[in-house]
Scaffold this motif. Structure first.
Motif, PDB file in Angstrom:
ATOM      1  N   ARG A 187       0.859  -1.181   0.000  1.00  0.00           N
ATOM      2  CA  ARG A 187       0.000   0.000   0.000  1.00  0.00           C
ATOM      3  C   ARG A 187       0.899   1.235   0.000  1.00  0.00           C
ATOM      4  NH1 ARG A 187      -5.408   0.368   1.430  1.00  0.00           N
ATOM      5  NH2 ARG A 187      -5.359  -1.587   2.624  1.00  0.00           N
ATOM      6  N   ALA A 188       0.765   2.054  -1.022  1.00  0.00           N
ATOM      7  CA  ALA A 188       1.611   3.233  -1.180  1.00  0.00           C
ATOM      8  C   ALA A 188       1.145   4.365  -0.258  1.00  0.00           C
ATOM      9  CB  ALA A 188       1.594   3.686  -2.638  1.00  0.00           C
ATOM     10  N   ARG A 189       1.882   5.456  -0.281  1.00  0.00           N
ATOM     11  CA  ARG A 189       1.562   6.605   0.577  1.00  0.00           C
ATOM     12  C   ARG A 189       0.166   7.151   0.318  1.00  0.00           C
ATOM     13  NH1 ARG A 189       6.878  10.561   0.565  1.00  0.00           N
ATOM     14  NH2 ARG A 189       8.329   9.172   1.693  1.00  0.00           N
ATOM     15  N   ASP A 190      -0.310   7.033  -0.918  1.00  0.00           N
ATOM     16  CA  ASP A 190      -1.636   7.558  -1.240  1.00  0.00           C
ATOM     17  C   ASP A 190      -2.755   6.637  -0.783  1.00  0.00           C
ATOM     18  OD1 ASP A 190      -1.515   5.469  -3.045  1.00  0.00           O
ATOM     19  OD2 ASP A 190      -1.570   6.728  -4.838  1.00  0.00           O
ATOM     20  N   GLY A 191      -2.399   5.536  -0.151  1.00  0.00           N
ATOM     21  CA  GLY A 191      -3.398   4.612   0.362  1.00  0.00           C
ATOM     22  C   GLY A 191      -3.827   3.547  -0.616  1.00  0.00           C
ATOM     23  N   HIS A 192      -3.353   3.618  -1.864  1.00  0.00           N
ATOM     24  CA  HIS A 192      -3.732   2.648  -2.879  1.00  0.00           C
ATOM     25  C   HIS A 192      -2.652   1.571  -3.009  1.00  0.00           C
ATOM     26  CE1 HIS A 192      -7.199   4.953  -4.124  1.00  0.00           C
ATOM     27  NE2 HIS A 192      -6.438   6.040  -4.231  1.00  0.00           N
ATOM     28  N   TRP A 193      -3.092   0.403  -3.449  1.00  0.00           N
ATOM     29  CA  TRP A 193      -2.178  -0.726  -3.623  1.00  0.00           C
ATOM     30  C   TRP A 193      -1.390  -0.587  -4.912  1.00  0.00           C
ATOM     31  CZ3 TRP A 193      -1.296  -4.058   0.227  1.00  0.00           C
ATOM     32  CH2 TRP A 193      -2.260  -4.168   1.237  1.00  0.00           C
ATOM     33  N   ARG A 194      -0.159  -1.062  -4.887  1.00  0.00           N
ATOM     34  CA  ARG A 194       0.707  -1.096  -6.062  1.00  0.00           C
ATOM     35  C   ARG A 194       1.423  -2.453  -6.118  1.00  0.00           C
ATOM     36  NH1 ARG A 194      -1.363   3.351  -5.973  1.00  0.00           N
ATOM     37  NH2 ARG A 194      -0.509   5.329  -6.738  1.00  0.00           N
ATOM     38  N   LEU A 195       1.902  -2.787  -7.296  1.00  0.00           N
ATOM     39  CA  LEU A 195       2.758  -3.946  -7.481  1.00  0.00           C
ATOM     40  C   LEU A 195       4.206  -3.557  -7.226  1.00  0.00           C
ATOM     41  CD1 LEU A 195       1.237  -5.280 -10.834  1.00  0.00           C
ATOM     42  CD2 LEU A 195       0.738  -6.105  -8.523  1.00  0.00           C
ATOM     43  N   ILE A 196       4.994  -4.508  -6.758  1.00  0.00           N
ATOM     44  CA  ILE A 196       6.430  -4.303  -6.577  1.00  0.00           C
ATOM     45  C   ILE A 196       7.178  -5.491  -7.196  1.00  0.00           C
ATOM     46  CG2 ILE A 196       6.213  -2.902  -4.497  1.00  0.00           C
ATOM     47  CD1 ILE A 196       6.933  -5.444  -2.875  1.00  0.00           C
ATOM     48  N   ASP A 197       8.496  -5.424  -7.155  1.00  0.00           N
ATOM     49  CA  ASP A 197       9.378  -6.502  -7.640  1.00  0.00           C
ATOM     50  C   ASP A 197       9.160  -6.747  -9.128  1.00  0.00           C
ATOM     51  OD1 ASP A 197      10.400  -6.714  -5.139  1.00  0.00           O
ATOM     52  OD2 ASP A 197       9.379  -8.566  -4.614  1.00  0.00           O
ATOM     53  N   ILE A 198       9.947  -6.050  -9.929  1.00  0.00           N
ATOM     54  CA  ILE A 198       9.711  -6.023 -11.380  1.00  0.00           C
ATOM     55  C   ILE A 198      10.734  -6.855 -12.153  1.00  0.00           C
ATOM     56  CG2 ILE A 198       8.432  -3.872 -11.377  1.00  0.00           C
ATOM     57  CD1 ILE A 198      12.108  -3.823 -12.273  1.00  0.00           C
ATOM     58  N   GLU A 199      11.440  -7.775 -11.465  1.00  0.00           N
ATOM     59  CA  GLU A 199      12.490  -8.540 -12.142  1.00  0.00           C
ATOM     60  C   GLU A 199      11.987  -9.366 -13.314  1.00  0.00           C
ATOM     61  OE1 GLU A 199      14.125  -8.381  -7.876  1.00  0.00           O
ATOM     62  OE2 GLU A 199      12.195  -8.276  -8.885  1.00  0.00           O
ATOM     63  N   ASP A 200      10.717  -9.725 -13.308  1.00  0.00           N
ATOM     64  CA  ASP A 200      10.170 -10.576 -14.362  1.00  0.00           C
ATOM     65  C   ASP A 200       9.142  -9.856 -15.232  1.00  0.00           C
ATOM     66  OD1 ASP A 200      11.404 -13.255 -13.657  1.00  0.00           O
ATOM     67  OD2 ASP A 200      10.474 -12.723 -11.761  1.00  0.00           O
ATOM     68  N   MET A 201       8.932  -8.576 -14.989  1.00  0.00           N
ATOM     69  CA  MET A 201       7.921  -7.847 -15.746  1.00  0.00           C
ATOM     70  C   MET A 201       8.292  -7.782 -17.227  1.00  0.00           C
ATOM     71  SD  MET A 201       6.517  -3.965 -15.161  1.00  0.00           S
ATOM     72  CE  MET A 201       5.716  -4.428 -13.625  1.00  0.00           C
ATOM     73  N   GLY A 202       7.307  -7.961 -18.078  1.00  0.00           N
ATOM     74  CA  GLY A 202       7.551  -7.896 -19.509  1.00  0.00           C
ATOM     75  C   GLY A 202       6.346  -8.380 -20.269  1.00  0.00           C
ATOM     76  N   LYS A 203       6.557  -8.724 -21.513  1.00  0.00           N
ATOM     77  CA  LYS A 203       5.445  -9.179 -22.350  1.00  0.00           C
ATOM     78  C   LYS A 203       5.346 -10.698 -22.278  1.00  0.00           C
ATOM     79  CE  LYS A 203       8.402  -8.878 -26.467  1.00  0.00           C
ATOM     80  NZ  LYS A 203       8.609  -8.216 -27.763  1.00  0.00           N
ATOM     81  N   GLY A 204       4.106 -11.166 -22.181  1.00  0.00           N
ATOM     82  CA  GLY A 204       3.877 -12.598 -22.065  1.00  0.00           C
ATOM     83  C   GLY A 204       2.400 -12.891 -21.962  1.00  0.00           C
TER      84      GLY A 204
END
Length: 299
Positions: A187-204
């Motif tokens: 949960r970020a400072r604005d109170g909304h959820w975010r994704l973290i850990d981008i080592e595998d992020m990409g197209k698929g």
């Protein structure tokens, strides 16, 4: 002793980086220290030493750049990575992790994934290529009944996942996280959820982002109500990984089976390393492997 000393030295360096040039006296907190990854919170920032055996060259730099274009969905590392004692290190804003003692945010996670999957795929986005992980884990298994159950289930997977053929074209290509579970949300400072850990992020294929909860549901570890909340929120948000109408397992079957086997292999390796018996949830995924191989034999 040398490993502990090296880890304590790395911890000190991460704390130093987190405190910044002003060397603010902020008490550090270890957030994660497993599988060759060390994550330290220092005030409002998180400093992460990534796995030494992962690729952190140009594709990783592109993933950082890509994550920076999605501020409503992802908390991206701040700037390019550093090299500290031979390790790749990134800095990111701190976010509150999921509290397992509270109601788990399955719907929020589903909506985040749907939002990511509906983003356009930019030119130059790196490929995901993560299914090969299950083959690497299975190759590390020793001998024993649980290990045999995992190997028999692994033999039922398509040849391209077993590393015996080239990967076929994806059914659909979207931006995906690549390793999603509830631990990959804050949960970020604005109170909304975010994704973290981008080592595998990409197209698929986006079905792989739903694979872990699907596997745990199939194994009886994730309760049906939680699975229903997650899948219902994903489809309501227009997520493209499963058919809007009809059977979601037409696209989830292979990813879910693969993740069940991957999780089972991880459990067996971990139990062997710690010289302990499998616990209840771990045994459940081994039992799922038995069902997978039995279904493969009957097919």
């Amino acid at each position: 002793m040398q490993t502990e000393t090296a880890q304590s030295g790395l911890f000190a360096r991460l704390v130093e980086i987190g405190r910044g040039p002003a060397r603010a006296e902020v008490s550090p907190e270890t957030l994660y220290d497993r599988h060759g990854v060390l994550v330290v919170r220092v005030g409002d920032v998180v400093v992460k030493a990534h796995q030494a055996d992962r690729e952190h060259g140009p594709p990783f730099l592109e993933r950082i750049r890509l994550a920076g274009t999605l501020p409503e969905v992802v908390i991206a590392p701040q700037g390019p990575p550093l090299t500290v004692d031979g390790r790749t290190v990134t800095i990111a804003p701190f976010g509150e992790p999921v509290d397992p003692a509270q109601e788990l945010p399955w719907e929020e996670g589903a909506r985040l994934l749907a939002a990511l999957h509906l983003e356009s795929v930019p030119a130059g986005a790196p490929s995901w290529g993560r299914p090969t992980r299950v083959a690497r884990l299975v190759s590390r298994l020793g001998e024993g009944p649980a290990e045999d159950a995992v190997r028999r289930a692994f033999a039922t997977l398509p040849a391209w996942i077993r590393g015996e053929e080239d990967e076929p074209p994806a059914r659909t290509v979207r931006l995906i996280h690549g390793d999603w579970h509830l631990g990959q949300m804050v949960r970020a400072r604005d109170g909304h959820w975010r994704l973290i850990d981008i080592e595998d992020m990409g197209k698929g294929d986006p079905a792989w982002d739903l694979a872990r909860p699907a596997a745990l549901y199939s194994a009886g570890v994730l309760p049906p109500d939680d699975w229903g909340r997650f899948l219902g929120a994903y489809t309501a948000a227009g997520g493209p990984a499963v058919p809007a109408q009809g059977d979601p397992w037409t696209t989830l079957d292979i990813p879910a089976r693969s993740l069940a086997i991957q999780i089972a292999a991880t459990c067996v390796i971990s139990a062997g390393r710690d010289d302990r018996a499998l616990d209840g949830p771990e045994q459940a995924v081994i039992d799922a492997c038995v069902r997978i191989s039995a279904a493969g034999d009957a097919a």
